[in-house]
Design a protein around this motif. Sequence first.
Motif, mmCIF file in Angstrom:
data_model
loop_
_atom_site.group_PDB
_atom_site.id
_atom_site.type_symbol
_atom_site.label_atom_id
_atom_site.label_comp_id
_atom_site.label_asym_id
_atom_site.label_seq_id
_atom_site.Cartn_x
_atom_site.Cartn_y
_atom_site.Cartn_z
ATOM 1 N N ILE A 297 24.634 -3.600 5.201
ATOM 2 C CA ILE A 297 24.103 -2.814 4.082
ATOM 3 C C ILE A 297 22.896 -3.516 3.463
ATOM 4 C CG2 ILE A 297 24.611 -1.994 1.741
ATOM 5 C CD1 ILE A 297 27.482 -1.432 2.769
ATOM 6 N N GLY A 298 22.987 -4.838 3.311
ATOM 7 C CA GLY A 298 21.859 -5.599 2.756
ATOM 8 C C GLY A 298 20.626 -5.518 3.622
ATOM 9 N N VAL A 299 20.813 -5.635 4.933
ATOM 10 C CA VAL A 299 19.673 -5.535 5.852
ATOM 11 C C VAL A 299 19.059 -4.140 5.802
ATOM 12 C CG1 VAL A 299 19.060 -5.525 8.302
ATOM 13 C CG2 VAL A 299 20.419 -7.385 7.381
ATOM 14 N N ALA A 300 19.908 -3.113 5.766
ATOM 15 C CA ALA A 300 19.399 -1.738 5.721
ATOM 16 C C ALA A 300 18.620 -1.484 4.431
ATOM 17 C CB ALA A 300 20.554 -0.748 5.850
ATOM 18 N N VAL A 301 19.167 -1.913 3.313
ATOM 19 C CA VAL A 301 18.492 -1.706 2.021
ATOM 20 C C VAL A 301 17.167 -2.458 1.975
ATOM 21 C CG1 VAL A 301 18.651 -2.216 -0.448
ATOM 22 C CG2 VAL A 301 20.566 -1.145 0.727
ATOM 23 N N CYS A 302 17.168 -3.696 2.439
ATOM 24 C CA CYS A 302 15.928 -4.481 2.418
ATOM 25 C C CYS A 302 14.897 -3.922 3.394
ATOM 26 C CB CYS A 302 16.224 -5.946 2.732
ATOM 27 S SG CYS A 302 17.124 -6.757 1.413
ATOM 28 N N GLY A 303 15.354 -3.401 4.523
ATOM 29 C CA GLY A 303 14.432 -2.778 5.471
ATOM 30 C C GLY A 303 13.773 -1.538 4.900
ATOM 31 N N VAL A 304 14.571 -0.690 4.261
ATOM 32 C CA VAL A 304 14.019 0.520 3.628
ATOM 33 C C VAL A 304 13.088 0.137 2.484
ATOM 34 C CG1 VAL A 304 14.642 2.555 2.245
ATOM 35 C CG2 VAL A 304 15.926 2.003 4.317
ATOM 36 N N TRP A 305 13.476 -0.868 1.720
ATOM 37 C CA TRP A 305 12.657 -1.330 0.603
ATOM 38 C C TRP A 305 11.307 -1.848 1.102
ATOM 39 C CZ3 TRP A 305 14.850 -5.434 -3.303
ATOM 40 C CH2 TRP A 305 14.034 -5.503 -4.412
ATOM 41 N N ALA A 306 11.323 -2.682 2.138
ATOM 42 C CA ALA A 306 10.080 -3.213 2.692
ATOM 43 C C ALA A 306 9.222 -2.087 3.270
ATOM 44 C CB ALA A 306 10.388 -4.248 3.765
ATOM 45 N N PHE A 307 9.855 -1.139 3.957
ATOM 46 C CA PHE A 307 9.121 -0.015 4.528
ATOM 47 C C PHE A 307 8.466 0.822 3.432
ATOM 48 C CE2 PHE A 307 8.896 4.362 6.140
ATOM 49 C CZ PHE A 307 8.080 4.153 7.234
ATOM 50 N N SER A 308 9.190 1.075 2.355
ATOM 51 C CA SER A 308 8.604 1.873 1.264
ATOM 52 C C SER A 308 7.462 1.124 0.587
ATOM 53 C CB SER A 308 9.672 2.270 0.247
ATOM 54 O OG SER A 308 10.130 1.148 -0.463
ATOM 55 N N ASN A 309 7.600 -0.190 0.448
ATOM 56 C CA ASN A 309 6.497 -0.977 -0.107
ATOM 57 C C ASN A 309 5.266 -0.920 0.794
ATOM 58 O OD1 ASN A 309 8.005 -1.706 -2.301
ATOM 59 N ND2 ASN A 309 8.380 -3.798 -1.634
ATOM 60 N N MET A 310 5.492 -0.978 2.106
ATOM 61 C CA MET A 310 4.372 -0.949 3.037
ATOM 62 C C MET A 310 3.726 0.443 3.068
ATOM 63 S SD MET A 310 4.206 -3.990 3.715
ATOM 64 C CE MET A 310 2.764 -3.823 4.710
ATOM 65 N N GLN A 311 4.527 1.499 2.939
ATOM 66 C CA GLN A 311 3.969 2.851 2.886
ATOM 67 C C GLN A 311 3.057 3.000 1.673
ATOM 68 O OE1 GLN A 311 4.505 3.734 6.077
ATOM 69 N NE2 GLN A 311 4.621 5.778 5.249
ATOM 70 N N PHE A 312 3.457 2.402 0.558
ATOM 71 C CA PHE A 312 2.621 2.429 -0.641
ATOM 72 C C PHE A 312 1.293 1.727 -0.374
ATOM 73 C CE2 PHE A 312 1.207 0.116 -4.438
ATOM 74 C CZ PHE A 312 0.846 1.196 -5.218
ATOM 75 N N LEU A 313 1.334 0.587 0.320
ATOM 76 C CA LEU A 313 0.102 -0.152 0.602
ATOM 77 C C LEU A 313 -0.810 0.619 1.553
ATOM 78 C CD1 LEU A 313 1.142 -3.882 0.964
ATOM 79 C CD2 LEU A 313 -0.101 -2.778 -0.871
ATOM 80 N N VAL A 314 -0.225 1.276 2.540
ATOM 81 C CA VAL A 314 -1.033 2.076 3.458
ATOM 82 C C VAL A 314 -1.720 3.208 2.693
ATOM 83 C CG1 VAL A 314 -0.915 3.657 5.413
ATOM 84 C CG2 VAL A 314 0.288 1.479 5.510
ATOM 85 N N GLY A 315 -0.983 3.873 1.830
ATOM 86 C CA GLY A 315 -1.575 4.929 1.017
ATOM 87 C C GLY A 315 -2.629 4.398 0.067
ATOM 88 N N PHE A 316 -2.387 3.219 -0.454
ATOM 89 C CA PHE A 316 -3.336 2.599 -1.384
ATOM 90 C C PHE A 316 -4.634 2.246 -0.667
ATOM 91 C CE2 PHE A 316 -5.000 -1.300 -3.359
ATOM 92 C CZ PHE A 316 -5.280 -0.805 -4.618
ATOM 93 N N SER A 317 -4.523 1.720 0.555
ATOM 94 C CA SER A 317 -5.733 1.322 1.266
ATOM 95 C C SER A 317 -6.518 2.520 1.767
ATOM 96 C CB SER A 317 -5.381 0.401 2.437
ATOM 97 O OG SER A 317 -4.639 1.115 3.402
ATOM 98 N N GLU A 318 -5.865 3.663 1.960
ATOM 99 C CA GLU A 318 -6.556 4.842 2.450
ATOM 100 C C GLU A 318 -7.286 5.603 1.348
ATOM 101 O OE1 GLU A 318 -3.540 7.085 4.408
ATOM 102 O OE2 GLU A 318 -3.615 5.850 6.216
ATOM 103 N N THR A 319 -6.949 5.371 0.085
ATOM 104 C CA THR A 319 -7.594 6.107 -0.991
ATOM 105 C C THR A 319 -9.050 5.706 -1.140
ATOM 106 O OG1 THR A 319 -6.872 4.496 -2.631
ATOM 107 C CG2 THR A 319 -5.466 6.432 -2.281
ATOM 108 N N GLY A 320 -9.338 4.425 -0.986
ATOM 109 C CA GLY A 320 -10.718 3.967 -1.063
ATOM 110 C C GLY A 320 -11.301 3.992 -2.452
ATOM 111 N N SER A 321 -10.475 4.179 -3.458
ATOM 112 C CA SER A 321 -10.997 4.275 -4.811
ATOM 113 C C SER A 321 -11.415 2.916 -5.352
ATOM 114 C CB SER A 321 -9.947 4.887 -5.730
ATOM 115 O OG SER A 321 -8.849 4.012 -5.875
ATOM 116 N N GLY A 322 -10.748 1.883 -4.925
ATOM 117 C CA GLY A 322 -11.086 0.560 -5.412
ATOM 118 C C GLY A 322 -10.482 0.258 -6.764
#
Length: 145
Positions: free
Chosen positions: A13-38
């Motif tokens: 359960i800990g591995v699954a939660v941390c994996g989903v958490w890391a994935f959601s954090n990375m999805q936020f970063l991908v979206g952040f880098s694609e905006t280009g707003s600075g």
Amino acid sequence: MTRNRLGVAVFIIGVAVCGVWAFSNMQFLVGFSETGSGGLGYVSGGYFAIDDLQVIGAPLIAFVLSVLARKRGGFARSLRRAHIIATVTVVLILVLLITFVISGRAPRLEPTVFLALMFCSALWVPLQGFFASGFLALLIQKRTS
């Protein structure tokens, strides 16, 4: 449920939660880098927010659990070494990148360095949670003598 199965369940359960958490954090970063707003903004309600407690508390909890679990055998010692290596590696990357930015070397690389800093900070708490769940699972399991 036996203690060994409970320990395995806690780890899974800990591995699954941390994996989903890391994935959601990375999805936020991908979206952040694609905006280009600075633009980047963060508003905190005070001098010390709950996010700061997560960043400081997660490694402290993981290290306390690692000290308690170190007498649980070879796997516990290996997991403890891996935790120390992973934590020190992330901290060294952060220190090197911050030093790189402060020194003013290669200004064209600043967006890349910024994304690397964000990547390390996005994975910091899930990484500590992963190791904490492993140490907790070792503490739950029965000792084999």
